[in-house]
Design an enzyme around this catalytic site. Structure first.
Site, PDB file in Angstrom:
ATOM      1  N   ASP A   1      32.813 -13.945   6.508  1.00 10.08           N
ATOM      2  CA  ASP A   1      33.521 -12.729   6.121  1.00 10.08           C
ATOM      3  C   ASP A   1      34.306 -12.257   7.338  1.00 10.08           C
ATOM      4  OD1 ASP A   1      34.290 -10.111   5.721  1.00 10.08           O
ATOM      5  OD2 ASP A   1      32.465  -9.526   4.663  1.00 10.08           O
TER       6      ASP A   1
ATOM      7  N   PHE B   1      27.726  -5.954   6.318  1.00 14.48           N
ATOM      8  CA  PHE B   1      28.469  -5.177   5.323  1.00 14.48           C
ATOM      9  C   PHE B   1      29.507  -6.082   4.704  1.00 14.48           C
ATOM     10  CE2 PHE B   1      31.709  -2.301   3.733  1.00 14.48           C
ATOM     11  CZ  PHE B   1      30.946  -1.342   3.101  1.00 14.48           C
TER      12      PHE B   1
ATOM     13  N   LYS C   1      41.573  -6.039   4.825  1.00 19.92           N
ATOM     14  CA  LYS C   1      41.919  -5.023   5.833  1.00 19.92           C
ATOM     15  C   LYS C   1      43.319  -5.168   6.419  1.00 19.92           C
ATOM     16  CE  LYS C   1      37.394  -3.272   7.123  1.00 19.92           C
ATOM     17  NZ  LYS C   1      37.421  -1.850   6.796  1.00 19.92           N
TER      18      LYS C   1
END
Ligand SMILES: Cc1ncc(COP(=O)(O)O)c(C=O)c1O
Length: 374
Positions: free
Chosen positions: A208, A123, A237
């Site tokens: 990532d 993702f 995040k």
């Protein structure tokens, strides 16, 4: 817009690992805004930094220098590897920057190669390129035609990456622990093998670390468990402790952007950067990276006690997978009992609590989850 299903609860206040709903009821938060609130809710240092910065200067755009942005870039580079930093507002945007870096780098260094190898189940976000990079068709298929240049192979399978490499390949893009699919850590040796392959084939390695970065796995960055350094790393995040900010770090080898290549109006504005500087300072001052490793072990042990089919994770990024499709019912029972967990699908539950969680809170979560699992 009806872009997602929401649980029937409205939170109005938070402090540490505790959230309060609109009726004043208290919940222990093991989700942390989806791996965002590293310091819990309304940490006094973040509140103070944001308040002070808001009183001083909120936004000027990237047409000018900004002290908080320069300081934050410097801190990130010191914590990770020699690189330049591009600031944006989300993980998807950080990955868009990484993808554009890879494409420009391929033009200059690999005869126009542009294909990026990513993994099935990964993702990388919801923008068109990021959702295509992610290896989950349910998220990308409704939006066809998709951008070309992404190839998906099985995770933890170095040979699959080797087989997929050809003259068009420019980069390999991976999560060091796949998060959204239900916490799948890289096997020992996998990332080191990919690094060597990228070196041998003259490819970029993009990691990532949007979910895994900044102490979440018990190291500042998850790739540090594997003794490797990427060419490009993306963050978001937890970086702003809840204030939106993303970052893309490019090592000198991958530092191909020149003025005009990329940009963002809000990216790295003083308010977000001040919040992020406070987050990094508290993580450092309070030893939260080591604490996350310790608390992660406790949380892992608690999950082992639930009778699930599988328990996996690294640091404070843990999941359990039930043999039967009861993850959503488990999530609801926990919520009813005042503990917030995240069912990522019918079988798996993800726990990504604040790094400040303590052993008493993990014990409280343990006893609630045990009741919910029986
Ligand atoms: C590994 C990873 N990359 C990228 C993203 C996308 O980040 P954002 O939702 O901030 O765009 C996420 C979000 O869950 C993620 O877990």
């Amino acid at each position: 817009m009806q872009t997602g299903r929401r649980l029937p609860v409205t939170f109005v206040r938070g402090r540490g690992c505790i959230l309060y709903d609109d009726s004043g009821r208290e919940y222990l938060d093991l989700v942390a805004g989806i791996a965002v609130n590293l310091l819990g809710h309304s940490h006094p240092d973040v509140v103070a930094a944001v308040t002070a910065q808001a009183n001083q200067l909120i936004h000027t755009s990237n047409l000018y220098f900004s002290q908080p942005q320069v300081e934050l870039a410097q801190r990130l580079v010191e914590l990770s590897f020699p690189s330049r930093v591009f600031f944006c507002n989300s993980g998807s945007e950080a990955n868009e920057a990484a993808i554009k870096i890879a494409r420009k780098w391929g033009t200059a260094n690999r005869d126009g190669a542009f294909e990026i190898i990513t993994t099935t189940g990964s993702f990388h976000g919801r923008t068109l390129a990021a959702v295509t990079a992610g290896g989950q068709h349910k998220y990308s298929d409704p939006f066809k035609p998709l951008p070309e240049g992404f190839v998906h192979v099985a995770y933890n399978d170095l040979d699959a990456i080797k087989d997929a490499t050809n003259v068009r390949t420019v980069a390999v893009m991976l999560e060091p622990v796949m998060g959204e699919i239900g916490i799948i850590p890289a096997d020992p040796g996998y990332l080191a093998g990919v690094r060597s392959w990228c070196d041998a084939q003259n490819l970029l390695l993009i990691l990532d670390e949007v979910q895994t970065g900044l102490g979440r796995t018990g190291r500042w960055f998850a790739h540090q468990h594997h003794g490797i350094t990427p060419d490009v790393m993306t963050l978001a995040k937890g970086l702003g402790g809840g204030v939106p900010i993303g970052a893309c770090l490019a090592s000198p080898r991958a530092d191909v952007f020149t003025p005009g290549d990329h940009g963002s109006t809000f990216g790295g504005n003083p308010l977000a950067c001040a919040a992020a500087i406070a987050v990094l300072s508290v993580i450092e001052r309070d030893g939260l990276v080591g604490h996350a490793a310790e608390m992660g072990d406790l949380l892992h042990d608690a999950l082992l006690d639930l009778g699930a089919k599988d328990v996996r994770g690294l640091g404070l990024m843990q999941a359990c997978e039930f043999a039967e499709p009861r993850a959503k019912a488990f999530q609801q029972s926990c919520l009813d009992a005042g503990v917030i967990v995240n069912a990522v699908d019918d079988h798996s539950v993800r726990l990504v609590p604040p790094l400040i969680i303590d052993s008493a809170e993990i014990e409280r979560a343990h006893s609630t989850m045990r009741k919910a699992a029986t």
